[in-house]
Design a protein around this motif. Structure first.
Motif, short mmCIF file in Angstrom:
data_model
loop_
_atom_site.label_atom_id
_atom_site.label_comp_id
_atom_site.label_asym_id
_atom_site.label_seq_id
_atom_site.Cartn_x
_atom_site.Cartn_y
_atom_site.Cartn_z
N MET A 1 -15.53 -77.04 -9.58
CA MET A 1 -16.82 -77.33 -10.09
C MET A 1 -17.38 -76.23 -11.07
N ASP A 2 -17.76 -76.56 -12.05
CA ASP A 2 -18.58 -75.65 -13.21
C ASP A 2 -19.91 -75.15 -12.73
N ALA A 3 -19.72 -73.74 -12.53
CA ALA A 3 -21.03 -73.10 -12.07
C ALA A 3 -22.25 -73.44 -13.21
N ALA A 66 -25.97 -83.45 -12.42
CA ALA A 66 -27.43 -83.51 -12.33
C ALA A 66 -28.05 -84.85 -11.65
N TYR A 67 -27.29 -85.90 -11.85
CA TYR A 67 -27.51 -87.09 -11.07
C TYR A 67 -27.57 -86.84 -9.47
N GLU A 68 -26.41 -86.24 -8.97
CA GLU A 68 -26.25 -86.11 -7.68
C GLU A 68 -27.33 -85.48 -7.03
N ILE A 91 -22.30 -86.82 1.39
CA ILE A 91 -23.41 -86.08 0.61
C ILE A 91 -22.46 -85.49 -0.43
N PRO A 92 -22.67 -85.37 -1.77
CA PRO A 92 -21.93 -84.92 -2.72
C PRO A 92 -22.21 -83.32 -2.70
N LEU A 93 -21.14 -82.65 -3.09
CA LEU A 93 -21.28 -81.08 -2.65
C LEU A 93 -22.43 -80.37 -3.30
N ALA A 95 -25.28 -81.48 -4.21
CA ALA A 95 -26.58 -81.97 -3.48
C ALA A 95 -26.60 -81.05 -2.25
N ARG A 96 -25.73 -80.99 -1.54
CA ARG A 96 -25.55 -80.35 -0.03
C ARG A 96 -25.89 -78.78 -0.56
N ILE A 97 -25.52 -78.38 -1.62
CA ILE A 97 -25.72 -76.84 -2.00
C ILE A 97 -27.39 -76.98 -2.46
N MET A 98 -27.70 -77.90 -3.17
CA MET A 98 -29.21 -77.88 -3.32
C MET A 98 -30.08 -78.09 -2.52
N ALA A 99 -29.68 -78.62 -1.48
CA ALA A 99 -30.61 -78.91 -0.13
C ALA A 99 -30.92 -77.59 0.38
N ILE A 100 -30.09 -76.54 0.70
CA ILE A 100 -30.28 -75.37 1.16
C ILE A 100 -31.16 -74.60 0.22
N ALA A 101 -30.86 -74.52 -1.01
CA ALA A 101 -31.76 -73.78 -2.16
C ALA A 101 -33.13 -74.35 -2.17
N ASP A 102 -33.03 -75.69 -2.25
CA ASP A 102 -34.38 -76.20 -2.09
C ASP A 102 -35.70 -75.87 -1.02
#
Length: 157
Positions: A1-3, A66-68, A91-93, A95-102
């Motif tokens: 994964m490219d940060a 970006a799509y995920e 769930i794409p990785l 998006a799982r990260i974004m869910a927490i941050a969001d």
């Protein structure tokens, strides 16, 4: 994964809200069932906006991340999210990260319909959602980085 790609895609997660009426986005009170149904469309709309906007991009990895992030950031680990009701690691990785941050960002910041929550309550929401709303491994990583998160929030002010 490219940060870098993840970092650049994250601010686009709610781009689908441009298709949501301002009367819903800025409503000071609780949404009706119909308004909530309309609001939920922003995730699927965001995925399509990303797909169309970046279809000619040479950065295939960014386009996919970006799509995920836009489409799946409201999926819940237990399958009770939207737009598709995906479960666990389906769930794409990103998006799982974004869910927490969001969620953390949403509850820790003032909104037109409520004040920001105390920081300890924000972390408690993430902890309470382990295994239901959030990937347990990712949520624990986030919670273990509490001091760093608090410091970043201080710098942001």
């Amino acid at each position: 994964m490219d940060a870098t790609n993840v970092s650049n895609a994250a601010p686009l997660h709610d781009i689908g809200k441009i298709s949501t009426p301002d009367s819903i986005l800025q409503k000071p009170g609780k949404l009706t069932d119909e308004e909530y149904r309309i609001m939920k469309n922003h995730a699927a709309a965001g995925g399509e906006i990303i797909r169309q906007t970046f279809q000619d991009s040479d950065n295939v990895e960014f386009r996919q991340i970006a799509y995920e992030v836009a489409r799946y950031h409201h999926e819940k680990y237990n399958g009770k999210g939207y737009p598709e009701g995906l479960v666990g690691e389906a769930i794409p990785l990103h998006a799982r990260i974004m869910a927490i941050a969001d969620v953390f960002d949403a509850v820790s910041q003032k909104r037109c319909y409520r004040d920001a929550m105390p920081i300890e309550d924000c972390f408690a929401i993430i902890e309470h959602g382990i295994g239901t709303d959030f990937d347990p491994r990712l949520a624990r990583i986030f919670l273990n980085a509490k001091d760093e998160v608090v410091e970043l929030m201080r710098e942001k002010r």
